[in-house]
Design an enzyme around this catalytic site. Structure first.
Site: not given
Length: 239
Positions: A53-54, A80, A132, A145-147, A149
């Protein structure tokens, strides 16, 4: 055999893009540690499953120590692993925000903080983090998610400077995929997939192996003069 005698760690490697990377890297001669919370969905020589678990910093430190003890080095790290918990900002819960930040951003930091310095000690390496197109341009309903990436891009440029400052060739790059046909997209209605495809210059969605081939380039000595860059693999998306 572009990765002959190389040791690679790939996170989120149970399937999808990470799985394609693991299989391709192994075919090119690398010994691959495929780290994921789920077992591998494939069987491939020279690919070893490692449960991880990263978001767990101590577990990432243990993996780095394991790789050092077993192989004496890590030549390639691919960050990844990633998740989504999409919602409009006004509806996004603290749990949705925190979970995506922990996996997608802190998870990248957790492993690189150990592997990067190890590469400095052992003479170099290649670190590749998966960003992304959403991290480059943003997207409605994906603030968390955008933050993360976008944050990966910032980390990439910072680490490219930090890990090479002693004159050791540690290269750090990011890949920003567009819409790729992974299991996540397979649940999306076809009319939306067609819409996504029309946003690209090439008129189609990407395949996981196409991202894997971009990662192979950055991992190999073919990219020996490439660092601090974001490689957009998105079919020419127009957002």
């Amino acid at each position: 055999m572009r990765l002959e005698n190389k040791v690679a760690i790939i996170t989120g490697a149970a399937k999808g893009i990470g799985g394609e990377m693991a299989k391709l890297f192994a075919a090119e001669g690398a010994k691959v540690i495929a780290a994921d919370m789920s077992p591998l969905s494939y069987d491939c020589g020279n690919v070893e499953f490692y449960p991880l678990n990263v978001a767990d910093g101590e577990a990432c430190r243990t993996l780095a120590e394991y790789a050092r003890e077993k192989y004496g080095k890590v030549d390639i790290l691919v960050n990844n692993a990633g998740i989504t918990r999409d919602a409009m900002t006004r509806k996004m819960t603290d749990e949705m925000w925190d979970l995506v930040i922990d996996v997608n951003l802190k998870g990248v930091f957790n492993l690189t903080r150990y592997i990067g310095p190890m590469m400095e000690e052992t003479g170099g390496g290649s670190i590749i983090s998966i960003s992304s197109v959403v991290g480059e341009f943003g997207n409605i309903g994906q603030a968390n998610y955008a933050a993360t990436k976008a944050g990966v891009i910032g980390l990439t440029k910072t680490w490219a400077k930090e890990f090479a400052r002693k004159g050791v060739p540690v290269r750090v790059n990011a890949i920003a995929p567009g819409y790729v046909m992974t299991d996540i997209l397979k649940t999306v209605p076809q009319e939306l997939l067609d819409k996504f495809a029309k946003l690209t210059m090439l008129g189609r969605l990407g395949q996981p192996e196409e991202i894997a081939k971009a990662a192979l380039f950055l991992a190999s000595d073919d990219a020996s003069y490439v660092t601090g860059q974001v490689l957009s693999v998105n079919g020419g998306m127009r957002l």
